[in-house]
Design a protein around this motif. Sequence first.
Motif, mmCIF file in Angstrom:
data_model
loop_
_atom_site.group_PDB
_atom_site.id
_atom_site.type_symbol
_atom_site.label_atom_id
_atom_site.label_comp_id
_atom_site.label_asym_id
_atom_site.label_seq_id
_atom_site.Cartn_x
_atom_site.Cartn_y
_atom_site.Cartn_z
ATOM 1 N N ALA B 102 0.851 -1.188 0.000
ATOM 2 C CA ALA B 102 0.000 0.000 0.000
ATOM 3 C C ALA B 102 0.890 1.242 0.000
ATOM 4 O O ALA B 102 0.431 2.351 0.208
ATOM 5 N N GLY B 103 2.171 1.038 -0.235
ATOM 6 C CA GLY B 103 3.139 2.135 -0.146
ATOM 7 C C GLY B 103 3.237 2.973 -1.400
ATOM 8 O O GLY B 103 2.377 2.918 -2.285
ATOM 9 N N ASN B 104 4.301 3.751 -1.466
ATOM 10 C CA ASN B 104 4.597 4.649 -2.579
ATOM 11 C C ASN B 104 4.491 3.900 -3.914
ATOM 12 O O ASN B 104 5.260 2.960 -4.173
ATOM 13 N N THR B 105 3.533 4.318 -4.761
ATOM 14 C CA THR B 105 3.268 3.575 -6.005
ATOM 15 C C THR B 105 4.491 3.545 -6.911
ATOM 16 O O THR B 105 4.869 2.479 -7.418
ATOM 17 N N GLY B 106 5.103 4.704 -7.107
ATOM 18 C CA GLY B 106 6.252 4.776 -8.007
ATOM 19 C C GLY B 106 7.377 3.874 -7.541
ATOM 20 O O GLY B 106 7.961 3.125 -8.337
ATOM 21 N N ALA B 107 7.664 3.918 -6.245
ATOM 22 C CA ALA B 107 8.746 3.089 -5.703
ATOM 23 C C ALA B 107 8.412 1.608 -5.830
ATOM 24 O O ALA B 107 9.283 0.792 -6.134
ATOM 25 N N SER B 108 7.138 1.264 -5.617
ATOM 26 C CA SER B 108 6.722 -0.145 -5.719
ATOM 27 C C SER B 108 6.908 -0.655 -7.137
ATOM 28 O O SER B 108 7.468 -1.734 -7.359
ATOM 29 N N VAL B 109 6.414 0.139 -8.101
ATOM 30 C CA VAL B 109 6.500 -0.274 -9.512
ATOM 31 C C VAL B 109 7.973 -0.372 -9.923
ATOM 32 O O VAL B 109 8.388 -1.341 -10.563
ATOM 33 N N LEU B 110 8.748 0.609 -9.499
ATOM 34 C CA LEU B 110 10.166 0.632 -9.861
ATOM 35 C C LEU B 110 10.907 -0.553 -9.233
ATOM 36 O O LEU B 110 11.730 -1.195 -9.897
ATOM 37 N N ALA B 111 10.603 -0.841 -7.987
ATOM 38 C CA ALA B 111 11.272 -1.966 -7.306
ATOM 39 C C ALA B 111 10.982 -3.277 -8.031
ATOM 40 O O ALA B 111 11.877 -4.099 -8.208
ATOM 41 N N CYS B 112 9.743 -3.445 -8.462
ATOM 42 C CA CYS B 112 9.385 -4.674 -9.191
ATOM 43 C C CYS B 112 10.055 -4.683 -10.562
ATOM 44 O O CYS B 112 10.611 -5.700 -10.988
ATOM 45 N N ALA B 113 9.964 -3.549 -11.254
ATOM 46 C CA ALA B 113 10.501 -3.482 -12.616
ATOM 47 C C ALA B 113 12.002 -3.769 -12.643
ATOM 48 O O ALA B 113 12.504 -4.363 -13.593
ATOM 49 N N ARG B 114 12.704 -3.366 -11.597
ATOM 50 C CA ARG B 114 14.159 -3.574 -11.570
ATOM 51 C C ARG B 114 14.541 -5.011 -11.221
ATOM 52 O O ARG B 114 15.643 -5.435 -11.511
ATOM 53 N N ARG B 115 13.636 -5.716 -10.558
ATOM 54 C CA ARG B 115 14.009 -7.051 -10.069
ATOM 55 C C ARG B 115 13.290 -8.189 -10.765
ATOM 56 O O ARG B 115 13.792 -9.301 -10.807
ATOM 57 N N TRP B 116 12.100 -7.940 -11.246
ATOM 58 C CA TRP B 116 11.298 -9.025 -11.799
ATOM 59 C C TRP B 116 11.462 -9.077 -13.320
ATOM 60 O O TRP B 116 11.820 -8.077 -13.952
ATOM 61 N N THR B 117 11.126 -10.219 -13.890
ATOM 62 C CA THR B 117 11.192 -10.337 -15.356
ATOM 63 C C THR B 117 9.781 -10.302 -15.930
ATOM 64 O O THR B 117 8.818 -10.749 -15.292
ATOM 65 N N LEU B 118 9.715 -9.765 -17.149
ATOM 66 C CA LEU B 118 8.413 -9.705 -17.824
ATOM 67 C C LEU B 118 8.052 -11.086 -18.359
ATOM 68 O O LEU B 118 8.939 -11.900 -18.649
ATOM 69 N N LEU B 119 6.772 -11.327 -18.477
ATOM 70 C CA LEU B 119 6.304 -12.591 -19.051
ATOM 71 C C LEU B 119 6.703 -12.644 -20.529
ATOM 72 O O LEU B 119 6.770 -11.595 -21.190
ATOM 73 N N THR B 120 6.926 -13.842 -21.030
ATOM 74 C CA THR B 120 7.286 -13.988 -22.432
ATOM 75 C C THR B 120 6.167 -13.396 -23.295
ATOM 76 O O THR B 120 4.986 -13.708 -23.082
ATOM 77 N N GLY B 121 6.544 -12.562 -24.212
ATOM 78 C CA GLY B 121 5.558 -11.950 -25.105
ATOM 79 C C GLY B 121 5.077 -10.594 -24.618
ATOM 80 O O GLY B 121 4.497 -9.833 -25.382
ATOM 81 N N VAL B 122 5.301 -10.300 -23.328
ATOM 82 C CA VAL B 122 4.872 -8.992 -22.790
ATOM 83 C C VAL B 122 6.042 -8.023 -22.914
ATOM 84 O O VAL B 122 7.145 -8.322 -22.469
ATOM 85 N N ARG B 123 5.783 -6.912 -23.564
ATOM 86 C CA ARG B 123 6.863 -5.936 -23.758
ATOM 87 C C ARG B 123 6.903 -4.924 -22.618
ATOM 88 O O ARG B 123 7.941 -4.428 -22.255
ATOM 89 N N ARG B 124 5.743 -4.618 -22.070
ATOM 90 C CA ARG B 124 5.688 -3.627 -20.998
ATOM 91 C C ARG B 124 4.638 -4.017 -19.960
ATOM 92 O O ARG B 124 3.570 -4.509 -20.322
ATOM 93 N N ALA B 125 4.975 -3.753 -18.728
ATOM 94 C CA ALA B 125 4.006 -4.016 -17.660
ATOM 95 C C ALA B 125 2.981 -2.885 -17.639
ATOM 96 O O ALA B 125 3.242 -1.795 -18.152
ATOM 97 N N ALA B 126 1.831 -3.163 -17.065
ATOM 98 C CA ALA B 126 0.790 -2.133 -16.967
ATOM 99 C C ALA B 126 0.196 -2.133 -15.574
ATOM 100 O O ALA B 126 -0.031 -3.191 -14.982
ATOM 101 N N LEU B 127 -0.032 -0.939 -15.079
ATOM 102 C CA LEU B 127 -0.692 -0.802 -13.780
ATOM 103 C C LEU B 127 -2.178 -0.602 -14.058
ATOM 104 O O LEU B 127 -2.544 0.275 -14.852
ATOM 105 N N ALA B 128 -2.989 -1.417 -13.438
ATOM 106 C CA ALA B 128 -4.435 -1.319 -13.677
ATOM 107 C C ALA B 128 -5.109 -0.663 -12.471
ATOM 108 O O ALA B 128 -4.582 -0.707 -11.362
#
Lengths: 373, 356
Positions: B102-128
Amino acid sequence: MFRRISKLPVRIGERIGLFEPAAPTLAPGEKLPKHTFRWDLDKTYLRTEFDSLKDLAKSAIETAADKQAYPGATALLRALRQDGNRICIVSGSPTQMRQVLAAKLALDGVEYDEFVLKNNLKNILRGRFRALRAQIPYKLPAMLQSRINIPAPSETLFGDDAEADAIIYCLYADLIAGAVSLHDLERVLTASRAYEDDAQRCLDLARRVPPASAVTRMFIHLDRRSPPMGFRRFGPRLVPVFNYFQAALVLYEDNVLTARQVIFVALEMLDSGQYALGHLATSVQDVIRRGRMARESALRLTEEAADAAQSGALSGRTDLPPFEQIAESFRERVRELGGTVAAEVAPVEPLDYVRLVDEEHEHRHRRRRQGIG
Amino acid sequence: MHRIVVDAMGGDHAPDEVVRGAAEASLALSNAEIILVGDAAVLGRLLPRMRHDGARVRVHHAPAFVEMDEKPAEALAAKPEASIAVAADLVARGEGDALVSAGNTGASVLACARRWTLLTGVRRAALAAVYPTELRRGEKDDPFSLILDVGATIDATADDLVGFAVMGSAYAKLISQNRRPRVALLSNGTEAGKGPPEVIEAHAALVETTELNFIGNIEGLDIPRGVADVVVTSGFVGNVVLKMLEGVSETVVRLARYAHKERLAWRLGLVALSSAIDQLKEVTDWQQYGGAPLLGFTHPFIKAHGRSNARAVQNAVKVAHKALAGNLCGNIARTMAELDERAQRRAGSHSDVVGA
């Protein structure tokens, strides 16, 4: 022939639960046991629901095979029974349940030395309806009588968070240690709405019980998942546990159980299918975090458990990963806490039992008003 | 058993409400383990005050945390051991399966983006994000539609928009129990040729899909009506739309308060409507929805609202659990692979024709 006929009314009385078998005493020349373990049954050993009338009816008609013990409880009871220790069961279930409960314990391979149930039929016949729900005026004298008959040098008590077990056990411990005066006991019995003769019997037993600080540990099984913090006021001797692996851990630290016996409790929990290794590792972290077990003891346990595993404690368990892997996951859970120092449980202050009883009554009424039980 | 990592220090009411929500979730979800990441001393003091299952909630120490108003990149650089970074790390290392914060949205998204891998075929993650609508949907009679992306990235290509449509549809299917969610592109007109080139191109690609229930373009006014169950747009537009919708809601509430003060007749009217307003509030209570998912990574991340209370956190944990139990990421990857395969087949048959 005449002797058999003359004993018939007693046997029938026992069968329908009107009479209770006499409490066991030491035979001439028999040695005192080293340790007495007193267990409640419902919600402590047996998974029992009696929060509604439907649950109550279901519980009454269940067969021994239908009844379920909590994972790990059977293995723990078996381990505690070793070395000539004594198992005494004091349950609030009615005496009419004796056969089915005894059959359940036999099915589980649990041996016991004393089994006290509540004579509610007698209470109904005498119109003592207040006594049907009363816990303190029933359990306290039952425990005192048992202790007078066979006073082991140390005792461990097991109860749950559904009723007043924490209060009764602490009162019992303080009473036999001479920390509660007869005058105070009288006030507590009045607050618990005990009938006059029950109160007198309890006071008489309290006078006769040999004084000793015998109760070393009390466990409260958090069946309702009550917040553990609520039990802090009872001091470090009373440990609320979420499961019996946690009780085994504390008993290991108390030098009551060996690492091998702790493994057996863990295995029974895994076999129940309700716990995975991860749950057990998390349970270790929980007792450490709550200051109920030292980190050093947990680490020592993993070393001793490794020795036990090597000497065959896990033989035939192909379903488990190698022990070193298990031990490492347990150590990792401890490391996850970083350098945090666990909150110490403050030594017990003299408890105001009258206030505790009043609070418990109020709490129970509130729950009943809310239709919870 | 699903292991759900919770950033215990993130949120306006953290850690108390977050810990309470996670503790309640430990009682509600029998086959889940909750990993609370944060100051172990603080969490160790809070947990015993709450009903929970001690075998199903564990603590992982993190000595720092990102404040709600900190700049994400700077905060993560200055605090490598912040709770959200440690939590995202745990999932990346395979020690957790999903993340809730429930924390800072930007930091959360950035933390995931820097550490996690995208699914095969997905070019960009999306926040819904979810938004209450007039029409309801799915087996749960869900009053919320899903809008994505609302700010994980700024711009989006046609392929990205197609990916967002697949991810949004998979999420709505699972969480709203909506068997065939209506997917629409947000544009400035309902005609296929309306909008910027990437929207026109995405429209052309989505019309060809059979995996999705694509209903075409919708306009901004269709969002609150609930014409579509999944509204697809770029992060820039999505963020503007979301903020505007929130602004409109707040203004309506303020106007109602003003009316309540100004005239007795208006006040009486509002009183007469109060039970209906309460019912509406109940139906559109965002706390019951749990949070907004960050879609496209190999693990689910549920971003709970910054103001989340225990109930909202508990629901966010439940949504994460549902996403794991329903194999949300696997479903997205499968659909993306099917779309990719079709695109390749089409490209192949096209080159055959050209070659002939």
